[in-house]
Enzyme design. Sequence first.
Site, short mmCIF file in Angstrom:
data_model
loop_
_atom_site.label_atom_id
_atom_site.label_comp_id
_atom_site.label_asym_id
_atom_site.label_seq_id
_atom_site.Cartn_x
_atom_site.Cartn_y
_atom_site.Cartn_z
N HIS A 222 0.84 -1.20 0.00
CA HIS A 222 0.00 0.00 0.00
C HIS A 222 0.87 1.25 0.00
O HIS A 222 0.45 2.31 0.41
CB HIS A 222 -0.92 0.01 1.23
N MET A 496 29.05 -0.67 -51.68
CA MET A 496 29.94 -1.66 -52.30
C MET A 496 29.23 -2.48 -53.36
O MET A 496 29.85 -3.03 -54.28
CB MET A 496 30.52 -2.59 -51.22
#
Length: 579
Positions: A222, A496
């Site tokens: 709580h 590439m």
Amino acid sequence: MGTSKKLVNSVAGCADDALAGLVACDPNLQLLQGHRVALRSDLDSLKGRVALLSGGGSGHEPAHAGFIGKGMLTGVIAGAVFTSPAVGSILAAIRAVAQAGTVGTLLIVKNYTGDRLNFGLAREQAQAEGIPVEMVVIGDDSAFTVLKKAGRRGLCGTVLIHKVAGALAEAGVGLEEIAKQVSMVAKAMGTLGVSLSSCSVPGSKPTFELSADEVELGLGIHGEAGVRRIKMATADEIVRLMLDHMTNTSNASHVPVQPGSSVVMMVNNLGGLSFLELGIIADAVVRSLEGRGVQIARALVGTFMSALEMSGFSLTLLLADEPLLKLIDAETTAAAWPNVAKVSVTGRKRSRAAPSEPQEAPGSTTAGGLASKRMALVLEQVCATLLGLEEHLNALDRAAGDGDCGTTHSRAARAIQGWLKEGPPPASPAQLLSKLSVLLLEKMGGSSGALYGLFLTAAAQPLRAKTDLPAWSAAMDAGLEAMQKYGKAAPGDRTMLDSLWAAGQELQAWKSPGADLFQVLTEAVKSAEAAAEATKNMEAGAGRASYISSARLDQPDPGAVAAAAILRAILEVLQNQGV
């Protein structure tokens, strides 16, 4: 700190809305008109059996309504956030289950003053109306070493009690007997919570403050503070501390767990921990318990009883024998009860042997021979070329990337050189390319390593059956296709791939009968070099450079330059060899 943010419609309506949402999405549940009560929608099928009711404040979701179902709770009464439910609603729930034909009601209550009073009052009134009602109060908190007058708080262990009571009720056991058995089980159980943060009730400030390096030990559900504050530590250390505290025989609220004990373990998220942390904690708990010689019969990990958004967890241990495990294993339709394996956790093999590598065909690894020597020469030349280009490629890469393209290629070259020193390469081209792909994936790193690895893995496939010129052209095609498929680059994206693709177009000529090895390869290399140069004027469409404005890219792409240089090196060695 101000009020914490919460996604609600109104502070006053949050408990109602949360319960309504749960019921709206679960056809097995119904609300009791005029009350904050959820009940099984098949209530009328419970004639002649004991009903089980529980409840308490809201804010502990999925408790308690998530545990309604066949084999668990019949219904729950929910209070406002962290507040005991109203006597009138508890009484309405008792009457509703009695009028459905049940033969008695067991109230399962967590040990808090408000809950004890309100459920107790409702019980007295129901009994006055002639309804048989029993009440068990659960206190499983192991935080307090000296017992308070109020007793132990009711925490996540209560969920295990819901399960045990539910299995007994489902089996047709009577009210007194369920109450007696459940009280016995509750004595063999303990829970301890720890948290990195507080929590805040909607519309309010956090309930307590913790500094950055503190952890609250032994807190409830709580938002109330715990027994003590400890310094932040690792998950392993915190779990060890918790288990020491919970099982210490000088602690009046300890769990009598010792070496050889068999337990059900529950790692419960108090609401705000990530599932990542929960997994780390679960691992720490299993290692720590098994290290103490404790047998873990069942393990539950998840969110069972939370405290809003509290960043913490609780650990519950329940001593368990075979009859009790049967009740834990019994079927239930409750939505929040996890799918727990019905076998012991301790003593199971937790890993499986790694898969075996495919066996190479006999004879194909025969090293030496002219082909193998020629391959070695080609690779040596490629490596020397890349090492010579290191600084140039890094300089080109600084314009468009992180300046490490040369370093990455050199790393690959050194790895190949090291591999060649170990012995001659395989004579079979398919095996050579496969070996190279493994080497580059392991040693080159970065996306270049992955792209070369993909290219070589795919290119090796067509060369398994044949190694004539059409097969080499097909190998180039396969490699390029894999690169485009997984690297998401296309010709013209300034990568590439541009050099390799240009070469691949020329190598198509090898598929025609009578094609000349050198003539075609020479054209392919020239084409690749031209393509690499042309990347100067391209907009980057993929790779890291695509995040940079093209105005700054006036140099060719380093990856494309490297790929063209590799092809040139291959051509030169083959020409010198006069294949």
